[in-house]
Design an enzyme around this catalytic site. Structure first.
Site, PDB file in Angstrom:
ATOM      1  N   ASP A  92       0.814  -1.227   0.000  1.00 37.69           N
ATOM      2  CA  ASP A  92       0.000   0.000   0.000  1.00 37.69           C
ATOM      3  C   ASP A  92       0.845   1.275   0.000  1.00 37.69           C
ATOM      4  OD1 ASP A  92      -2.048  -1.787   0.293  1.00 37.69           O
ATOM      5  OD2 ASP A  92      -2.919  -0.851   2.064  1.00 37.69           O
ATOM      6  N   HIS A 239       3.616  -1.912   3.468  1.00 42.35           N
ATOM      7  CA  HIS A 239       3.533  -0.519   3.010  1.00 42.35           C
ATOM      8  C   HIS A 239       4.845  -0.109   2.362  1.00 42.35           C
ATOM      9  CE1 HIS A 239       0.275  -0.591   6.011  1.00 42.35           C
ATOM     10  NE2 HIS A 239      -0.268   0.349   5.263  1.00 42.35           N
TER      11      HIS A 239
HETATM   12 ZN   LIG Z   1      -2.767   3.276   3.024  1.00 41.20          ZN
END
Ligand SMILES: [Zn+2]
Length: 280
Positions: A92, A239
């Site tokens: 992400d 992430h």
């Molecule tokens: Zn996010």
């Protein structure tokens, strides 16, 4: 190994939950009938109990909002049906000019595929990274245009639509097609998110396991946290742009390979909205 184009949206946003008895009541509670029953019951309470009812109604609403895998508002993809020891790696918050190229190199070295849930505004700034992700055969997902993680829970239908549609348009302008999947910022959702995604044929994808690498910088702990809940069919959340991906990813991929796992992009018909809590 599946190519990105196999991730077409299914005819319904995701496979229905498995219907565990414990989940039926909350789902009913989120329908107009459920709200009517709840409202009439609260109104029938003696005045002294109203503060208690007020708190309960807020918990009733806040829990599914803040807990990503919770399916009270509608289906959330939390795993997939694997063909062997397969996991789905999802990354992400990119693209990121420093970390995305390093991540792509690391994935290539391990012959691993991943889906990048990217932020539209960043994609517009670094479109060449989006093209590089696509060229390497990875998947792309919509992670909103501006990533409003603090206020997404109280966004109106119009603002949620703008976040989803602006990101879709940004990515379509770069790659030629809007991504077939959506993940909300930090997994937050409110009562307006599911109807909007349903209208656009977008499954809401959450995760099975995550290492909290958005806040922690302890790479060893991040990887250990992820591995604790890895199983065939698991969706792993990582992430980029937070400064840990370049250390976390090689370590994680090494462990996964050691344990015989392959990182694949599951086709849409194998996405599951399982009715069981699967994350911390
Ligand atoms: Zn996010």
């Amino acid at each position: 190994m599946q190519a990105e184009r196999s991730l077409e949206p299914p005819s319904t946003p995701a496979a229905p939950g498995r219907g565990r008895a414990g989940w039926r009541l909350p789902r009913l509670g989120m329908t107009p009938v459920g709200w009517t029953v709840l409202g009439v019951s609260a109104a029938a309470l003696p005045l002294g109990y109203w503060p208690v009812a007020f708190v309960l109604v807020h918990v009733w609403l806040l829990y599914p909002m803040l807990r990503g895998p919770c399916q009270w508002f509608g289906p959330v993809v939390t795993e997939f049906r694997p063909a062997g020891r397969e996991v789905w790696l999802t990354i992400d918050d990119g693209p990121d000019p420093v970390e995305t190229p390093a991540i792509l190199a690391e994935l290539a070295a391990h012959d691993a595929k991943a889906t990048f849930f990217v932020i539209g505004a960043k994609a517009a700034r670094w479109p060449e990274l989006i093209r590089a992700i696509q060229a390497a055969g990875h998947g792309l997902g919509n992670h909103t245009q501006r990533h409003p993680h603090r206020w997404f829970w109280c966004h109106s239908p119009r603002r949620i639509a703008a976040e989803v549609d602006d990101c879709a348009q940004t990515l379509a302008a770069i790659t030629g097609a809007a991504p077939p999947l959506f993940r909300s910022p930090v997994g937050i959702k409110n009562i307006f998110v599911h109807p909007l995604l349903r209208a656009r044929g977008l499954p809401l994808v959450c995760w099975t396991t995550r290492g909290l690498d958005g806040t922690s910088r302890n790479v060893r702990a991040i990887v250990a946290r992820i591995l604790k809940r890895v199983r065939p069919g698991a969706i792993i959340l990582l992430h980029e742009g937070h400064g840990t991906a370049q250390e976390t990813l090689p370590r994680l991929l090494g462990h996964l390979r050691q344990d015989g796992y392959r990182c694949v992009l599951p086709p849409a018909e194998r996405l599951l909205a399982a009715g069981r809590p699967s994350t911390r």
